[in-house]
Design a protein around this motif. Structure first.
Motif, PDB file in Angstrom:
ATOM      1  N   THR A  98      17.436  14.039   4.684  1.00 37.80           N
ATOM      2  CA  THR A  98      16.302  13.854   5.819  1.00 37.80           C
ATOM      3  C   THR A  98      16.730  12.552   6.801  1.00 37.80           C
ATOM      4  OG1 THR A  98      15.329  12.220   4.262  1.00 37.80           O
ATOM      5  CG2 THR A  98      14.652  14.613   3.882  1.00 37.80           C
ATOM      6  N   GLN A  99      17.775  11.617   6.423  1.00 40.67           N
ATOM      7  CA  GLN A  99      18.094  10.873   7.478  1.00 40.67           C
ATOM      8  C   GLN A  99      19.402  10.535   7.377  1.00 40.67           C
ATOM      9  OE1 GLN A  99      15.168   7.600   7.590  1.00 40.67           O
ATOM     10  NE2 GLN A  99      16.890   6.186   7.842  1.00 40.67           N
ATOM     11  N   THR A 100      20.171  10.194   8.131  1.00 42.25           N
ATOM     12  CA  THR A 100      21.666  10.030   8.207  1.00 42.25           C
ATOM     13  C   THR A 100      22.035   8.505   8.381  1.00 42.25           C
ATOM     14  OG1 THR A 100      22.042  10.162  10.629  1.00 42.25           O
ATOM     15  CG2 THR A 100      22.267  12.067   8.961  1.00 42.25           C
ATOM     16  N   GLU A 101      21.262   7.535   8.938  1.00 45.74           N
ATOM     17  CA  GLU A 101      21.306   6.352   8.889  1.00 45.74           C
ATOM     18  C   GLU A 101      20.388   5.373   8.717  1.00 45.74           C
ATOM     19  OE1 GLU A 101      23.653   2.991   9.224  1.00 45.74           O
ATOM     20  OE2 GLU A 101      24.593   4.997   9.385  1.00 45.74           O
TER      21      GLU A 101
ATOM     22  N   TYR B 182      11.001   7.473  -6.082  1.00 44.10           N
ATOM     23  CA  TYR B 182      10.406   8.685  -6.320  1.00 44.10           C
ATOM     24  C   TYR B 182      11.137  10.002  -6.193  1.00 44.10           C
ATOM     25  CZ  TYR B 182       6.798   5.236  -6.820  1.00 44.10           C
ATOM     26  OH  TYR B 182       6.006   4.146  -7.425  1.00 44.10           O
ATOM     27  N   GLN B 183      10.570  10.750  -4.970  1.00 44.59           N
ATOM     28  CA  GLN B 183      11.291  11.908  -4.668  1.00 44.59           C
ATOM     29  C   GLN B 183      12.514  11.745  -3.893  1.00 44.59           C
ATOM     30  OE1 GLN B 183      10.614  14.982  -6.206  1.00 44.59           O
ATOM     31  NE2 GLN B 183       9.486  13.623  -7.530  1.00 44.59           N
ATOM     32  N   GLN B 184      12.870  10.687  -3.289  1.00 43.58           N
ATOM     33  CA  GLN B 184      13.847  10.403  -2.431  1.00 43.58           C
ATOM     34  C   GLN B 184      15.120   9.608  -3.048  1.00 43.58           C
ATOM     35  OE1 GLN B 184      12.256   8.558   1.242  1.00 43.58           O
ATOM     36  NE2 GLN B 184      12.256  10.462   2.246  1.00 43.58           N
ATOM     37  N   PHE B 185      16.286   9.620  -2.523  1.00 44.80           N
ATOM     38  CA  PHE B 185      17.368   8.884  -2.842  1.00 44.80           C
ATOM     39  C   PHE B 185      17.977   8.005  -1.631  1.00 44.80           C
ATOM     40  CE2 PHE B 185      19.287  13.159  -2.283  1.00 44.80           C
ATOM     41  CZ  PHE B 185      20.390  12.650  -1.654  1.00 44.80           C
TER      42      PHE B 185
END
Length: 455
Positions: free
Chosen positions: A246-249, A317-320
């Motif tokens: 969902t994000q690279t940096e 939670y649901q993100q790493f």
């Protein structure tokens, strides 16, 4: 076909037969490096790079001074500049001499690339050593992609390290040296069994060759097949990762989406993702499983798995997220400059790569996907943009790079980090990722496909 002809063809294939290039030849005075130096000096004048020799006196044996004196005279007789570095005895470690010597050599090579404004440094690794390297890596263990051996060239300190002798067997090089009366020195330490490579060379490989004389060729063939397979696998994994990230940096992903794949795919995807963020980070199976277990554990909505060099995998939670805790220094302007090596991908940073590939007659590319360049416009280089830089437009007029960045709405704080691709004559071809120049038609050109992609 003679060895000299095959060497010339290999140099032409990889773009090393270019009189506008400045190449450093790493010479130890052993047979391989003396043959390498000789072969480069015997390229036709219109293909021969400007040559300089770099030599390290390791002070590991009595004949070191003799070899240094011999090489200086050999180069002086042929008007080839030579630079020598001393790895003095007081710098030798008590253990790990082989690795420390290599580290010193390459630091010296990198310093000379910069000091002499050279394009590449050539080492004399040949086919036998390629097979030894693959076998050593197999014995030591590690990642599958490490079993692909040495590449013909790789980026290094703004230039490249090249291996022009990889297609040739040791026996061929030695026969050529005898036939051409090329002098060399035998390194007596190569006969000792203290270093792991020498044990592989003098004990293990001879046993394997008795079982099958073609074992060297088979090892290299397997490595080539593995490299091709991994390339295909990486493309598939990258497509799947695009649905997870969902994000690279910094690197942020959807944990539930990752866990929706099979266990085997989860490991492959996570390993690929971590390597994209940090190619040098250790990603053994136990650490990958620890990360995946953390993601799958509903009892721990948050948690951290520590990697080396400050890198950590964290769950919220649901993100790493995978980030480096310590603040990394911004790349200096010098770090952002490098020569673009033909027919090879090179890193731009933040997971981006650039490649300049020769267009063949079989390829069906639109004119918009090609750039026509004369030989004197190569090699291409990447560098930070300057206030004086301009881009040629379709009407023949020019526009400043500064105005292009403003028109493209590139944020002010990102403009200083913007880089351009330029010809050998410093003409701007493109503002990377923003806009291309429209070149005037010119005679005697070759066509190239320049690609910028995210890993």
């Amino acid at each position: 076909m003679t060895l000299e002809t095959r060497f010339r063809q290999n140099c032409q294939r990889w773009g090393w037969a270019d009189p506008k290039q400045h190449g450093l030849i790493a010479v130890s005075t052993g047979v391989d490096s003396m043959v390498l130096l000789t072969l480069f000096t015997r390229l036709p004048a219109n293909e021969r790079p400007q040559l300089s020799v770099v030599h390290v006196n390791h002070h590991l044996r009595e004949q070191s001074r003799t070899e240094e004196a011999f090489l200086k005279k050999w180069c002086a007789d042929r008007q080839i500049p030579v630079t020598v570095a001393d790895w003095t005895i007081d710098q030798h470690p008590d253990h790990g001499t082989e690795a420390a010597a290599r580290e010193f050599r390459y630091a010296f090579f990198g310093d000379q690339l910069t000091a002499q404004s050279a394009d590449w440094v050539a080492t004399a690794h040949q086919a036998d050593e390629q097979a030894e390297t693959i076998l050593l890596k197999l014995i030591r263990g590690g990642q599958l992609d490490q079993l692909t051996g040495m590449a013909p060239q790789r980026p290094f300190r703004g230039g490249a390290v090249i291996h022009p002798l990889l297609p040739f067997r040791k026996s061929e090089l030695k026969a050529y040296a005898r036939e051409q009366h090329i002098p060399w020195y035998e390194d007596v330490t190569n006969q000792e069994l203290e270093a792991s490579r020498n044990r592989v060379r003098h004990e293990i490989m001879p046993l394997l060759r008795r079982e099958n004389p073609q074992v060297d060729r088979h090892l290299i063939a397997y490595a080539d097949q593995l490299a091709a397979t991994l390339q295909v696998t990486d493309h598939v994994l990258d497509r799947q990762l695009a649905t997870i990230l969902t994000q690279t940096e910094p690197l942020v992903g959807d944990g539930a989406r990752l866990l929706s794949f099979s266990i085997a795919d989860q490991r492959l995807l996570l390993a690929r993702l971590l390597k994209r963020a940090s190619p040098t980070v250790a990603t053994n199976a136990a650490m990958l499983d620890q990360c995946l277990q953390l993601l799958a554990n509903p009892q721990h909505p948050t948690g951290i798995v520590e990697f080396g060099a400050g890198w950590r995998f964290s769950k919220r939670y649901q993100q790493f997220q995978f980030t480096q805790v310590k603040k990394m220094r911004e790349n200096s302007l010098e770090d952002q400059r490098f020569m673009v090596v033909l027919n090879q991908w090179q890193p731009l940073g933040d997971g981006w790569q650039i490649g300049c590939f020769t267009v063949t007659a079989e390829q069906e590319l639109s004119p918009a996907d090609q750039v026509a360049l004369r030989a004197d416009q190569l090699p291409l280089k990447v560098r930070p943009w300057r206030s004086s830089d301009q881009l040629r437009l379709a009407d023949g007029h020019h526009q400043s790079v500064r105005r292009i960045l403003i028109n493209a709405k590139v944020p002010r704080d990102q403009r200083d980090r913007q880089r351009v691709l330029v010809t050998a004559g410093d003409e701007v071809l493109t503002v990377l990722g923003v806009k291309w120049a429209v070149l005037a038609a010119q005679p005697r050109t070759n066509h190239y496909h320049v690609v910028i992609k995210h890993e």
